[in-house]
Design a protein around this motif. Structure first.
Motif, PDB file in Angstrom:
ATOM      1  N   SER A  49      -0.243   3.544  -3.007  1.00 12.72           N
ATOM      2  CA  SER A  49      -1.506   4.249  -2.837  1.00 12.72           C
ATOM      3  C   SER A  49      -1.351   5.338  -1.779  1.00 12.72           C
ATOM      4  O   SER A  49      -1.967   6.395  -1.878  1.00 12.72           O
ATOM      5  CB  SER A  49      -2.609   3.300  -2.380  1.00 12.72           C
ATOM      6  OG  SER A  49      -2.731   2.225  -3.248  1.00 12.72           O
ATOM      7  N   TYR A  50      -0.528   5.043  -0.773  1.00  7.64           N
ATOM      8  CA  TYR A  50      -0.348   6.014   0.306  1.00  7.64           C
ATOM      9  C   TYR A  50       0.198   7.333  -0.222  1.00  7.64           C
ATOM     10  O   TYR A  50      -0.270   8.404   0.145  1.00  7.64           O
ATOM     11  CB  TYR A  50       0.593   5.434   1.367  1.00  7.64           C
ATOM     12  CG  TYR A  50       0.929   6.409   2.475  1.00  7.64           C
ATOM     13  CD1 TYR A  50       0.015   6.661   3.481  1.00  7.64           C
ATOM     14  CD2 TYR A  50       2.144   7.084   2.487  1.00  7.64           C
ATOM     15  CE1 TYR A  50       0.289   7.567   4.476  1.00  7.64           C
ATOM     16  CE2 TYR A  50       2.439   7.991   3.481  1.00  7.64           C
ATOM     17  CZ  TYR A  50       1.502   8.233   4.481  1.00  7.64           C
ATOM     18  OH  TYR A  50       1.778   9.142   5.461  1.00  7.64           O
ATOM     19  N   GLY A  99       0.783  -1.222   0.000  1.00  7.95           N
ATOM     20  CA  GLY A  99       0.000   0.000   0.000  1.00  7.95           C
ATOM     21  C   GLY A  99       0.820   1.279   0.000  1.00  7.95           C
ATOM     22  O   GLY A  99       0.258   2.373   0.047  1.00  7.95           O
ATOM     23  N   ARG A 125      -4.900  -5.872  -6.900  1.00  6.65           N
ATOM     24  CA  ARG A 125      -5.571  -7.054  -6.366  1.00  6.65           C
ATOM     25  C   ARG A 125      -6.574  -7.576  -7.377  1.00  6.65           C
ATOM     26  O   ARG A 125      -6.684  -8.784  -7.601  1.00  6.65           O
ATOM     27  CB  ARG A 125      -6.295  -6.704  -5.066  1.00  6.65           C
ATOM     28  CG  ARG A 125      -5.349  -6.528  -3.923  1.00  6.65           C
ATOM     29  CD  ARG A 125      -6.106  -6.234  -2.645  1.00  6.65           C
ATOM     30  NE  ARG A 125      -5.190  -6.232  -1.524  1.00  6.65           N
ATOM     31  CZ  ARG A 125      -5.319  -5.426  -0.485  1.00  6.65           C
ATOM     32  NH1 ARG A 125      -6.330  -4.584  -0.419  1.00  6.65           N
ATOM     33  NH2 ARG A 125      -4.447  -5.470   0.487  1.00  6.65           N
ATOM     34  N   HIS A 126      -7.288  -6.652  -7.974  1.00  7.67           N
ATOM     35  CA  HIS A 126      -8.282  -7.056  -8.960  1.00  7.67           C
ATOM     36  C   HIS A 126      -7.602  -7.754 -10.143  1.00  7.67           C
ATOM     37  O   HIS A 126      -8.040  -8.819 -10.585  1.00  7.67           O
ATOM     38  CB  HIS A 126      -9.060  -5.830  -9.430  1.00  7.67           C
ATOM     39  CG  HIS A 126      -9.928  -6.090 -10.613  1.00  7.67           C
ATOM     40  ND1 HIS A 126     -11.042  -6.885 -10.542  1.00  7.67           N
ATOM     41  CD2 HIS A 126      -9.834  -5.700 -11.902  1.00  7.67           C
ATOM     42  CE1 HIS A 126     -11.604  -6.967 -11.730  1.00  7.67           C
ATOM     43  NE2 HIS A 126     -10.896  -6.262 -12.577  1.00  7.67           N
ATOM     44  N   VAL A 131      -3.654  -0.237  -5.066  1.00  4.37           N
ATOM     45  CA  VAL A 131      -3.579  -1.611  -4.571  1.00  4.37           C
ATOM     46  C   VAL A 131      -4.814  -2.396  -4.978  1.00  4.37           C
ATOM     47  O   VAL A 131      -4.734  -3.567  -5.334  1.00  4.37           O
ATOM     48  CB  VAL A 131      -3.389  -1.616  -3.043  1.00  4.37           C
ATOM     49  CG1 VAL A 131      -3.425  -3.027  -2.512  1.00  4.37           C
ATOM     50  CG2 VAL A 131      -2.076  -0.961  -2.685  1.00  4.37           C
ATOM     51  N   GLN A 132      -5.965  -1.723  -4.946  1.00  3.25           N
ATOM     52  CA  GLN A 132      -7.170  -2.441  -5.349  1.00  3.25           C
ATOM     53  C   GLN A 132      -7.101  -2.823  -6.825  1.00  3.25           C
ATOM     54  O   GLN A 132      -7.521  -3.914  -7.205  1.00  3.25           O
ATOM     55  CB  GLN A 132      -8.417  -1.610  -5.079  1.00  3.25           C
ATOM     56  CG  GLN A 132      -9.670  -2.454  -5.233  1.00  3.25           C
ATOM     57  CD  GLN A 132     -10.937  -1.690  -4.933  1.00  3.25           C
ATOM     58  OE1 GLN A 132     -10.914  -0.619  -4.359  1.00  3.25           O
ATOM     59  NE2 GLN A 132     -12.066  -2.254  -5.339  1.00  3.25           N
ATOM     60  N   HIS A 133      -6.559  -1.941  -7.641  1.00  5.40           N
ATOM     61  CA  HIS A 133      -6.376  -2.297  -9.057  1.00  5.40           C
ATOM     62  C   HIS A 133      -5.501  -3.539  -9.181  1.00  5.40           C
ATOM     63  O   HIS A 133      -5.789  -4.444  -9.957  1.00  5.40           O
ATOM     64  CB  HIS A 133      -5.712  -1.138  -9.810  1.00  5.40           C
ATOM     65  CG  HIS A 133      -6.670  -0.071 -10.234  1.00  5.40           C
ATOM     66  ND1 HIS A 133      -7.546  -0.234 -11.270  1.00  5.40           N
ATOM     67  CD2 HIS A 133      -6.886   1.174  -9.755  1.00  5.40           C
ATOM     68  CE1 HIS A 133      -8.267   0.861 -11.429  1.00  5.40           C
ATOM     69  NE2 HIS A 133      -7.881   1.730 -10.517  1.00  5.40           N
ATOM     70  N   PRO A 137      -6.780   4.293  -6.036  1.00  3.69           N
ATOM     71  CA  PRO A 137      -6.682   3.063  -5.226  1.00  3.69           C
ATOM     72  C   PRO A 137      -5.847   2.013  -5.947  1.00  3.69           C
ATOM     73  O   PRO A 137      -6.345   0.994  -6.416  1.00  3.69           O
ATOM     74  CB  PRO A 137      -8.141   2.626  -5.063  1.00  3.69           C
ATOM     75  CG  PRO A 137      -8.864   3.222  -6.203  1.00  3.69           C
ATOM     76  CD  PRO A 137      -8.116   4.458  -6.621  1.00  3.69           C
TER      77      PRO A 137
END
Lengths: 354, 202, 598
Positions: free
Chosen positions: C416-417, C413, C430-431, C426-428, C424
Motif C-alpha cells: 500500500s505504501y 503495508g 485483511r477483509h 492491506v485493508q482488502h 488500500p
C-alpha cells in the motif's frame, strides 16, 4: 476528540498513477523529437489530434458511465494511449485515420472492457491494428527521411502539413517512400550487402536506416530513463530485445539473399524500441511477475521477428504485442513467484483443478 | 482408386472430412473416458454449498432434498438463509447465470439469529423439540426446554409450533472476536455493470 | 562482522526517528484514572479477581489468566478499583472490551514482592512460572504470552535465540532508547531467557544499522558472553519475525510453522527487559516504554508509561494540538492502527503513540484503478503478487486468493505504501482473510448441522420402519391366526373356540397361565400366534438393523455406527426372548395337550 479510523499503512510514498502516466508521456519526447526532425511535422500533428480525440472520447464515456469526469481524466491514461498511437501512426496520415484510431482505442479497447486497469489488450495497439487492417493504404505510406529528400524538395511546413492531414491534399513527389523494413520485405532477390549499397536509406545511414535509427535511439533513451526512474522493471524490454537479437543472429546467415536482416537493423528500425519500452511495458495488459515478464517479453521478441521475416507485414510490433496480451494470463498462471516459506511455486488455478 | 478420388474434389473433400471427423470423434471419446473427472456427484457438491439450516423455506424438507431438486434441474434461488452468496456459488458450480433470490421463499436476513426459549413461560409440551431439525432443543414432557445455542441453526421452525409463544429469535451479536476489517469503500471502482453514482465529494 | 542475508522487497519510508530521541526516557505524573484492559494479548481475556471499591497496591494482581493462553493483569499503581466494565479499547475495530478502572491515590505503594537474585541456580520451570505470573506478553506487536513462547516443549530443542531489536517502523524509538539507557538490564534479561531455553548455542541480537548508539551501548555488555549483536542495513520490514530470521540465519520458516519448529525463539528486546524486572526485581509488567511523537505534538519523547494510562494523558503532557492532528495512531505509520478516541488506554504492546500533522500524513486520496504496475510486487517482503491478490480480493475469489498464498501476507503495508493508485491493499487483504476464516468456520458449523440433521432423519426413519414392521407383522399374524383358528375350531367345536380349551382344562399346574388365558380370552393357538408374531417382528427388526449396519459401514461416523450396533443388538435380544417364550409356550401346550389326552 474523535479521530478518523483509517487502515494501516498510514504513510504513503510520493508516487501516484497520474505522475507515472505523465512521466511516461514525457519520456516519449526524445522519440517525438527524433521523429519530427527526420519526418517533419506529421507525428506532432498526429499526437495532438489523437490526444484531443482521446480525451473527448474518455470524457464522454466517463460521463455516460456516471463517473466523476475530472477524477478519471486526471489519471492521464487516455492521453498516454493517444500519444503512443499518434507516435505509431505514419506522419501526415489523414485526420480521420487518427481520429478513428483514437476513438477505437479509448471506446472499444479500453472502456468497453471496463476502463483503466481492466483492458486485456493494449488500447493503442488495438487502435493501430484496426487501422492497419481497415485502411492499409494510408497506413503504409511513410514520409521519406529528411536526409533522403530529393534535391529542392523539403518536408511540408506546418501549414502545408495541416492541409495535407485535413484536406487530403497530397504531398509533393518524393516526400513519401519506403521504410527500411519495407525494403527488406520487397528485395528478396538481393543479398543484404546489395540492398545496403543500392539504397540510400541504408547507404547513408549508420547501421539501421537513415532517420529510423535516430527515432529508435530516441525511444531507447526515454525508456532507459523510465527504468532509471523505476517506473517499470528491465525484464520485459530486455527479454524482447534479447529475443530479437538472438533470433536475428540465428537467421542472419551472413547476409545472403534469404537473410531477413542483421540484428542491428532489426533492433533499430521500425517500432522496435518504442514497442519494447513503451508498449510492452504497459502493465495492465502484460504479465505480472518479473519471471512472467521475461517470458512475455521474449515471446513478443520472437513473434516480431517471425512476422517481420516471414509474415506479410513489414513490421509486427502491434501484432506481436496483441498476441502476447492473449498469452499473458496463461503466463501468469505458471509464473507465480515463490512465496516466502513455500518450497514450490504455485499455479493460480491450482485450487480449482483439485 | 486414389487417383479416382483425387480427380473428384467433392469426393476427396468428403472423405477427408468424414475421416477427420471419425478420427477426432474417436480421440474425443477416448479422452472423455480416459480423463473422466471422478468428482463428487453433483448433489453432494450442491449440498456442501447450502447453509444446512434445514429450515425448509425452500419448500423441501431440509437442505439435502433441496440439493437433490437442484440436481434434477430445479431452481437455485430458493434459499434465503444462504442468500445471494449461496446462489452465486451454486450458479458458478453449475455454470449457469446467478438469479436473484426468489422473494417468495423469504428474504435474506442481515444478521444470523438463534432461538431462545423464555424458560419460565415454557410449559414443556415438546412440540418445539419435535420441530427442531437438528436436535438442538433439550427437554422432556412437562419439563422446561432450552435451546443449545451452539447447535441452533436459526431456522425458526420451532417458533410456529410453540403453543405459548415463548420462543424468540435473537440476533447473534458480533463481538470483538468476530470483528474483521470491512472491505474498503469502493471510491473509484470501474466495473461496467456497477451503476451506483459516485459520491459527490470527488 | 556476522554474515547477514537480504530479504526480497522492502521499502525505505522516511525514518523520522531523530525527533523522539533527543531526550532520555521520561516519566509522567500518575494519571487520575488508569484503565487496565483485560485483553492485551493473544488468547483469552483475563478474569478480574478484584471487586469494585477494593483498594489495590501497585503490582497487585487484579485479573487472573484464563486457560493456557492468557496472562494475568496487575495494578500499575496503588488506588481503588472504581469500575469493571466495557470501555473503548486499543483495537482496530474501535469497539469496546472489558476493562478495570483504577482511581489512583498518588501514593504509588508497592505490594510486597520478592526479587530472585540468584536466577542462575533457579530451574527453568521456576523462571517460567515467574514470567507467567508477571503477566509478560510479547511487547513487540502481537502480544503472545511469553511464558508459552519460551516453553516450546522437549520435542523442539532450541538452538537459536533471536532478540528482535530491529524496530524497523518509522517514528518509533522505544526500543532504541531503552537499549541506550538499559543495556545492562536487557542483557541480564537475555541471560535469563537463555537459561530458560537451556542455553541455546546461538544468541543473536538483530538490530538495524540506523541505531549506532544502541549498538555501541550493547557491545560492552555482550563481550565474552556468547551473545552477538548483528546489525544489518535498514529496510522496512526487517523486523517481521520471519524476515528477521531470514536476515540473521538465511533460513526461511516454512509457511504456517512457528520459529520453535525450526529450533528458534524470537523475542522482542522490550520483553527481555520486562523479564529481567520480573525475575531479578520481582516486578510484574505494569509499565513500558512508549514513544510519543508526530508533528501534532509539540514535544516528541519516550516515556516509561504505566499500562492503562489513557492516550489522552500522554498527549496532554506533550503539547498536543488536536486541530493539527490528521489521525491518531497507536503503533507506527506502517502497521499501527488508528484510534477513534484518545480515551483508549496504553496496553502492553503499545510502543508508540503517533499524532501526525496533515503535512506528515495527509488524508488518503481516493483510490484510482489498479494499473498493475507491479511496484507492490517489488516491495512485497513475502514475494507475493499484491496486484493479483487485490484483483481476486475484489472478486471474493477465495480459491485464487489462497492459491496466491494470501495467508502468507504479513500485512506489513509495503504494498500500500508504494501503490501509485492509493489503493488500500492491506485493508482488502485483511477483509478477505477475515472473510475466508469466517467461511471456514461457517463450513464447520454447517457440516455439524448437516450431520445432526441426517442423524435425526435416520433415527426417525428407523422408528417409522419399526412401527411399520410391527404393523405388518401384527396384521399377518392375526390373519394367520384367524385362518388357523377357523380351521381348527370348525370340526371340533362350532361354538366359541376360545372357551373350549380353557374350560376343558382342569390341571392345577397351569392354573396361572390358564387364568391369564381366560382373562385375555386367548386360546393357546392364539397365544402361539401371538408369539409367532412377535418372533416375526423381531426377526424383521434384526434383519433391518443388520442391513442398515451393512449399508452404513462405509459412510457413517463411528458414533452413528455404534447406535446402529446397539439397535441391532436390541432387536436380536428381543428376537431371542420371543423365541424363548414361544418354546415355553409350546412346551406348556404340549403338556396341556398330553394331559388332555390322558
Amino acid at each position: 476528540m474523535a479521530f478518523k479510523q483509517i487502515t494501516s499503512p498510514h504513510a504513503h510514498a510520493a508516487q501516484n498513477t497520474s505522475r507515472v502516466m505523465q512521466l511516461v508521456i514525457w519520456a516519449t519526447v526524445p522519440g517525438l523529437i527524433a521523429l519530427s526532425i527526420n519526418f517533419g511535422w506529421g507525428s506532432l500533428i498526429n499526437v495532438i489530434l489523437a490526444v484531443v480525440t482521446a480525451l473527448a472520447c474518455e470524457a464522454t464515456i466517463i460521463k455516460l458511465r456516471k463517473r466523476p469526469v475530472a477524477f478519471y481524466l486526471g489519471d492521464y491514461s487516455a492521453a498516454l494511449t493517444a500519444v503512443l498511437l499518434g507516435l505509431a501512426l505514419p506522419p501526415l496520415a489523414p485526420w480521420w485515420v487518427v481520429v478513428i484510431g483514437s476513438m477505437f482505442s479509448i471506446v472499444i479497447a479500453k472502456h468497453l472492457y471496463g476502463g483503466l486497469g481492466y483492458n486485456p489488450f493494449n488500447p493503442a495497439m488495438v487502435g493501430y491494428v484496426v487501422l492497419l487492417i481497415s485502411f492499409p493504404i494510408p497506413m503504409t505510406i511513410w514520409v521519406t527521411p529528411l536526409a533522403l529528400l530529393p534535391e529542392g524538395v523539403s518536408h511540408p511546413g506546418l501549414a502545408e502539413s495541416l492541409s495535407i492531414v485535413f484536406s487530403g491534399y497530397s504531398p509533393a513527389d518524393g516526400v513519401t517512400g519506403a521504410t527500411p523494413l519495407d525494403l527488406f520485405k520487397h528485395s528478396s532477390g538481393l543479398v543484404v550487402e546489395q540492398i545496403y549499397q543500392n539504397n540510400p536509406l541504408f547507404s547513408q545511414g549508420m547501421f539501421a536506416g537513415v532517420g529510423w535509427e535516430w527515432v529508435n535511439l530516441g525511444f531507447l533513451v526515454g525508456g532507459i530513463g523510465l527504468i532509471a526512474a523505476r517506473i517499470f522493471t528491465w525484464h520485459g524490454p530486455v527479454a524482447m530485445l534479447g529475443a530479437m537479437t538472438l533470433m536475428s543472429l540465428i537467421f542472419w546467415d551472413g547476409g545472403s539473399s534469404n537473410s531477413p536482416g542483421s540484428p542491428l537493423m532489426h533492433l533499430f528500425s521500425g517500432a522496435t524500441m518504442m514497442g519494447a519500452f513503451f508498449i510492452l511495458t504497459d502493465p495492465v495488459s502484460s504479465a505480472v511477475s518479473n519471471r512472467g515478464r521475461l517470458i512475455y517479453g521474449a515471446l513478443i521478441g520472437v513473434l516480431v521477428y517471425l512476422i517481420r521475416a516471414w509474415g506479410n507485414y513489414p513490421d509486427a510490433v502491434a501484432f506481436a504485442i496483441l498476441l502476447a496480451n492473449f498469452a499473458a494470463p496463461f503466463i501468469d498462471n505458471y509464473t507465480l513467484p515463490r512465496t516466502y516459506g513455500h518450497t514450490d511455486r504455485r499455479r493460480a488455478t491450482e485450487k480449482e483443478e483439485d | 482408386m486414389i487417383e479416382t478420388i483425387a480427380q473428384q474434389p467433392m469426393l476427396a473433400a468428403l472423405i477427408a472430412m468424414v475421416g477427420l471427423g471419425l478420427l477426432f470423434g474417436a480421440l474425443l471419446g477416448y479422452a472423455a473416458e480416459k480423463f473422466k473427472v471422478q468428482g463428487d456427484p453433483i448433489v453432494e457438491q450442491i449440498d456442501a454449498l447450502l447453509p444446512q439450516t434445514q429450515c425448509g423455506q425452500c419448500g423441501h424438507p431440509g437442505c439435502r432434498p433441496y440439493a437433490e431438486s437442484i440436481g434434477k434441474g430445479g431452481e437455485i434461488n430458493k434459499c434465503p438463509p444462504g442468500g445471494q452468496a449461496t446462489i452465486n456459488a451454486i450458479a458458478s458450480l453449475l455454470d449457469v447465470p446467478a438469479p436473484e433470490l426468489d422473494a417468495e421463499h423469504g428474504e435474506e436476513a442481515d444478521v444470523k439469529t438463534v432461538a431462545y426459549i423464555r424458560e419460565d413461560e415454557c410449559i414443556g409440551c415438546t412440540k418445539c423439540i419435535q420441530a427442531c431439525p437438528v436436535d438442538a432443543i433439550l427437554g422432556a414432557a412437562k419439563l422446561m426446554h432450552t435451546v443449545i445455542m451452539s447447535e441452533c441453526t436459526g431456522c425458526d421452525l420451532c417458533v410456529e409450533p410453540c403453543p405459548v409463544d415463548c420462543i424468540d429469535m435473537l440476533p447473534i451479536e458480533d463481538g470483538i472476536k468476530q470483528w474483521h476489517w470491512p472491505a474498503p469503500l469502493k471510491v473509484a471502482d470501474l466495473i461496467a455493470t456497477d451503476r451506483t453514482p459516485q459520491e459527490a465529494s470527488l | 562482522m556476522t554474515k547477514t542475508w537480504v530479504t526480497p522487497g522492502g521499502v525505505h519510508p522516511p525514518e523520522n526517528k531523530h525527533q523522539s530521541v533527543t531526550m532520555p526516557i521520561g516519566h509522567l505524573p500518575i494519571p487520575e484514572k488508569l484503565l487496565v484492559q483485560l485483553s492485551q494479548h493473544i488468547g483469552a481475556p483475563a478474569k478480574p479477581c478484584v471487586t469494585i471499591g477494593q483498594i489495590v497496591l501497585k503490582g497487585q494482581k487484579i485479573a487472573e489468566a484464563v486457560g493456557a493462553v492468557s496472562v494475568p493483569m496487575h495494578a500499575p499503581t496503588s488506588g481503588t478499583i472504581s469500575a469493571i466494565e466495557d470501555r473503548p479499547i486499543a483495537h482496530s475495530s474501535g469497539m469496546s472490551g472489558p476493562c478495570i478502572e483504577i482511581t489512583t491515590d498518588g501514593q504509588d505503594l508497592w505490594i510486597d514482592h520478592d526479587p530472585l537474585t540468584d536466577y542462575e541456580n533457579a530451574s527453568p520451570e521456576a523462571l517460567l512460572q515467574i514470567i507467567s505470573e508477571a503477566g509478560i506478553a510479547g511487547m513487540g506487536g502481537a502480544g503472545f504470552p511469553s511464558a508459552i513462547k519460551l516453553n516450546p516443549g522437549s520435542r523442539r530443542p532450541i538452538n537459536t535465540l533471536i532478540i528482535n531489536a530491529t524496530e524497523c517502523e518509522p517514528y518509533i524509538t522505544a526500543d532504541d532508547s531503552a537499549i541506550r539507557e538499559r543495556s545492562a538490564e536487557i542483557v541480564e534479561g537475555i541471560h535469563i531467557l537463555s537459561r530458560i531455553l537451556g542455553n541455546p548455542s546461538k544468541i543473536l541480537i538483530g538490530i538495524e544499522d540506523n541505531k549506532p548508539e544502541a549498538i555501541e551501548a550493547l557491545k560492552p555488555h555482550v563481550a565474552d558472553t556468547g551473545i552477538s549483536v548483528v546489525s544489518f542495513p535498514t529496510k522496512y520490514p526487517s523486523g517481521g519475525e520471519k524476515q528477521l530470521i531470514y536476515i540473521l540465519t538465511g533460513q526461511e520458516l516454512p509457511s504456517a510453522t512457528l520459529p520453535a519448529d525450526a529450533g528458534m525463539v524470537c523475542v522482542n528486546i522490550g520483553t527481555t527487559y520486562a523479564v529481567k524486572r520480573a525475575v531479578v526485581n520481582g516486578e510484574p509488567l505494569i509499565s513500558r516504554v512508549t514513544t510519543v511523537t508526530g508533528d501534532a505534538c509539540g514535544m516528541n519523547r519516550n516515556y516509561e508509561t504505566l499500562i492503562g494510562t489513557p492516550v489522552r494523558h500522554l498527549l496532554e503532557h506533550n503539547e498536543f494540538n488536536s486541530d493539527a492532528c490528521s489521525r491518531l495512531i497507536m503503533g507506527g505509520p506502517m502497521m499501527g492502527f488508528s484510534l477513534s478516541s484518545a480515551n483508549v488506554p496504553i496496553v502492553k504492546t503499545t510502543n508508540c503513540i503517533l499524532a501526525p500533522s496533515y503535512s506528515e500524513i495527509p488524508d488518503d486520496e481516493p483510490a484510482q484503478p489498479c494499473i498493475r504496475c507491479g511496484l507492490c510486487a517489488e516491495a512485497c517482503p513475502a514475494s507475493l503478487l499484491p496486484q493479483q491478490l487485490y484483483w481476486y480480493a475484489q472478486a471474493n475469489d477465495h480459491d485464487r486468493l489462497e492459491a496466491h498464498n494470501l495467508f502468507d501476507c504479513i500485512e506489513c503495508g509495503a504494498c500500500s505504501y508504494v501503490c501509485p493508485s492509493n489503493i488500500p491493499l492491506v485493508q482488502h487483504y485483511r477483509h478477505s482473510k477475515g472473510d475466508i476464516v469466517k467461511v471456514r468456520q461457517e463450513k464447520v458449523v454447517s457440516d455439524h448441522a448437516r450431520s445432526r440433521f441426517e442423524f435425526r432423519k435416520q433415527r426417525m426413519e428407523l422408528a417409522e420402519q419399526e412401527k411399520e414392521a410391527k404393523r405388518i407383522a401384527r396384521r399377518e399374524a392375526s390373519e394367520k391366526a384367524k385362518a388357523s383358528a377357523g380351521k381348527k375350531t370348525a370340526p371340533v367345536d362350532a361354538s366359541n373356540g376360545s372357551a373350549a380349551p380353557a374350560s376343558s382344562s382342569a390341571a392345577d399346574i397351569i392354573a396361572a397361565a390358564q387364568a391369564r388365558a381366560v382373562s385375555k380370552q386367548v386360546s393357546p393357538e392364539q397365544q402361539q400366534a401371538k408369539f409367532e408374531r412377535s418372533i416375526a417382528g423381531a426377526e424383521m427388526r434384526v434383519q433391518m438393523a443388520a442391513e442398515k449396519l451393512a449399508e452404513a459401514d462405509a459412510s457413517l461416523t463411528q458414533e452413528q455406527k455404534n447406535t446402529l450396533d446397539a439397535a441391532l443388538e436390541g432387536a436380536q435380544q428381543k428376537l431371542d426372548q420371543a423365541q424363548r417364550r414361544l418354546e415355553e409356550h409350546l412346551e406348556q401346550h404340549k403338556e396341556l395337550n398330553e394331559e388332555q389326552v390322558k
